[in-house]
Write a protein that holds these residues in place. Structure first.
Motif: not given
Length: 466
Positions: A438-466
Motif C-alpha cells: 500500500l505504501y509503495l502504491s501511494i508513493r508511485e501515484q504521488k510520483t506520477l502526479d509530480k511527473i505529470i506536472e512536468q509533462a505536456s497534457v492535452t485534454e480530450v473527450e473519452a470515447k464510448d467504452g473507455e
C-alpha cells in the motif's frame, strides 16, 4: 540454511573499520559477486573477544562466575564458539563491504558453500557471496512526456446501470432445487486441480478448493469464467445445462502467473463436482434507500451520480498515470535480476488486488481480473519489475514521501467501499503483509502526479467504452 541468516542482520555497533579485502565482479544482470578476504589478525581478534565475553559470563561447576580457566572454556565450548565467530565475521564483513562499495542490495545474500566454511586456526578466511542489486540506469526528461487527459460525462444511463449493480449486490441469493445451470447462475462446486492432461482419479492433487463459487457468464463475457483463481476461456459453455451432482472436467495448461508451482504453466485437469446452483433475486430500489441513508429514489440517483463522478476522476488519473509510466519505462534500458522475476508474480497480484479494491470494484470483478492477470505470466512480471525500479528512482529524485495520514486515509477509503471498519481492515492488511505494498502504491501515484506536472497534457473527450 541456518547459518546464512547471520549474514542478514547488520552489526549492532559502529566501530573502527576492521581490515578486509573485497573484490566486486558482475555475476549477471544486476547481480554482483563479492569475494571477501579477512586477515588472520581480524579472525584471532574476534576469537579473543568472544572468549573474553564468554569468560565473563560463563558459570561452570567448581568455579565462580568469570573465573573459569580458558582451557576449560575451549574444551567445552570450542564448537559453538567457532560457529558464533564464523557468523559474526560473515555478518560484519558482508555489511561492511556493502557500505564500502556503495551497493544498493535488493535481495538476500547467497553465500557460496556456507556449510563448508570454517574459521581457520591460522591464515586468512576467504568467502564468496552473490547478491542482487538495484539496476543502474538513467531516467528520461519528464518534460518530454505527452499525456492525454480524458474527460468523462456521467449520463442518466450510467446512473441507472450502477443502481442495477447495487440491486444485484444487495439482492437475495437462493439455491434452486433440480435446476439446470444457465447464464447468470452462481455454481457452487468442490474443485480439485489434478496434475496432467485429462488426468484420472489416481492423478496427483495439486490443489483443492471446496465450496468454490463460479459465476456463469454468457456471450457478453465471451463465456469466460474462473474457479480457484484459474481463468477458463469457455467456462460458461462447460457449465451450461449441467445439474447438481454432475462433474465437469476441464483439461488445460495452468496460467503462467499462478502462485502454485504445480499449476504454473503445467498441464492440469480441473475437476468440478457441482453441489449447488444459486440464483440471484435483485433487491428492489426502495430497499436500497436505507443502505445509502436516502429517502427518495431521486436522492439515491444524485448520490450515485456523485460517486460515479468521483470514480471517473480516479479512472482519469489512473489512465494518465498509465500513459506516463509506459513512456518512461519504454525510454529506459535496464537489466533485471533473474531471481526477482518469479518472486515478483505474487507481489504483482497482491498489488493489483489492492488497487482494484481502491477503485471500488466488487469482489467478483476483482477475482475475474486477478484470474486474467495470472495468465500473463513472466512477461507481465518483468514489466512490473522494470516499472518498480524506474518509479523508485523517480521518487527519490523528486523527493516523494508518504505520510502515515495518507496511508490511513487510503485504508479508510477502501474500508468505506467495502463497508468495513478501517481499523479492522488495517489489522488484516498488516497480518497479510500488505501495508508495504500500500505504501509503495501511494508513493508511485504521488510520483506520477509530480511527473505529470512536468509533462505536456492535452485534454480530450473519452470515447464510448473507455
Amino acid at each position: 540454511m541456518a547459518d546464512e541468516s547471520a549474514v542478514v542482520d547488520a552489526p549492532d555497533a559502529e566501530e573502527a573499520r576492521p581490515e578486509q579485502t573485497v573484490k566486486v565482479e558482475d555475476a549477471g544482470p544486476a547481480l554482483k559477486r563479492l569475494t571477501i578476504e579477512l586477515p588472520e589478525s581480524r579472525i584471532k581478534g574476534k576469537i579473543e573477544d568472544t572468549y573474553t565475553n564468554l569468560s565473563n559470563d560463563a558459570v561452570l561447576p567448581g568455579f565462580r562466575k568469570g573465573r573459569a580457566p580458558r582451557r576449560l572454556l575451549e574444551k567445552r565450548f570450542a564448537e559453538s564458539i567457532q560457529g558464533d565467530v564464523k557468523n559474526q565475521l560473515l555478518s560484519e564483513s558482508y555489511h561492511q563491504a556493502l557500505e564500502d562499495e556503495g551497493l544498493d542490495v535488493i535481495g538476500e545474500p547467497d553465500v557460496k558453500d556456507i556449510d563448508e566454511l570454517e574459521v581457520p586456526e591460522s591464515g586468512s578466511l576467504t568467502y564468496t557471496v552473490e547478491v542482487e542489486v538495484t539496476p543502474d540506469f538513467e531516467l528520461p526528461k519528464f518534460d518530454g512526456i505527452k499525456v492525454e487527459k480524458k474527460t468523462f460525462d456521467v449520463t442518466d444511463a450510467d446512473v441507472d446501470a450502477e443502481i442495477e449493480q447495487y440491486r444485484e449486490r444487495y439482492g437475495q441469493m437462493s439455491a434452486v432445487e433440480d435446476a439446470t445451470v444457465a447464464e447468470g447462475d452462481y455454481v457452487q462446486s468442490d474443485v480439485k486441480v489434478l496434475a496432467g492432461e485429462n488426468a484420472g482419479d489416481d492423478a496427483e492433487v495439486v490443489h483443492e478448493h471446496p465450496a468454490a463459487y463460479t459465476l456463469v457468464h454468457g456471450e457478453d463475457k465471451e463465456f469466460k469464467g474462473h474457479v480457484a483463481g484459474i481463468l477458463v476461456d469457455d467456462m460458461g459453455k462447460q457449465l451450461a445445462g449441467k445439474k447438481v451432482g454432475d462433474t465437469v472436467s476441464i483439461s488445460m495448461t495452468g496460467p503462467e502467473g499462478h502462485e502454485n508451482e504445480g499449476i504454473k504453466g503445467q498441464p492440469i485437469t480441473l475437476v468440478m463436482a457441482l453441489t449447488h446452483v444459486h440464483r440471484l433475486e435483485p433487491a428492489a430500489v426502495e430497499d436500497l434507500l436505507p443502505q445509502f441513508g436516502m429517502q427518495t429514489e431521486d436522492e439515491l440517483k444524485e448520490r450515485v451520480k456523485t460517486m460515479l463522478e468521483q470514480r471517473n476522476e480516479q479512472t482519469q488519473q489512473a489512465d494518465m498515470h498509465k500513459q506516463a509510466t509506459e513512456q518512461i519505462v519504454e525510454a529506459v534500458e535496464l537489466d533485471l535480476p533473474e531471481g526477482l522475476k518469479g518472486r515478483q508474480i505474487e507481489r504483482t497480484l497482491q498489488r493489483q488486488q489492492m488497487e482494484l479494491l481502491y477503485s471500488g470494484k466488487q469482489p467478483e470483478e476483482i477475482e475475474e481480473e486477478l484470474a486474467e492477470a495470472r495468465t500473463q505470466g513472466e512477461a507481465e512480471a518483468v514489466r512490473q519489475l522494470k516499472t518498480f525500479f524506474v518509479l523508485d528512482k523517480a521518487a527519490k529524485e523528486l523527493e516523494v514521501e508518504v505520510t502515515e495520514n495518507e496511508i490511513n486515509g487510503r485504508i479508510a477509503m477502501m474500508a468505506m467501499q467495502q463497508q468495513r471498519r478501517p481499523e479492522k481492515l488495517r489489522n488484516e492488511m498488516r497480518q497479510r503483509g500488505e501495508l508495504e505494498q500500500l505504501y509503495l502504491s501511494i508513493r508511485e501515484q504521488k510520483t506520477l502526479d509530480k511527473i505529470i506536472e512536468q509533462a505536456s497534457v492535452t485534454e480530450v473527450e473519452a470515447k464510448d467504452g473507455e
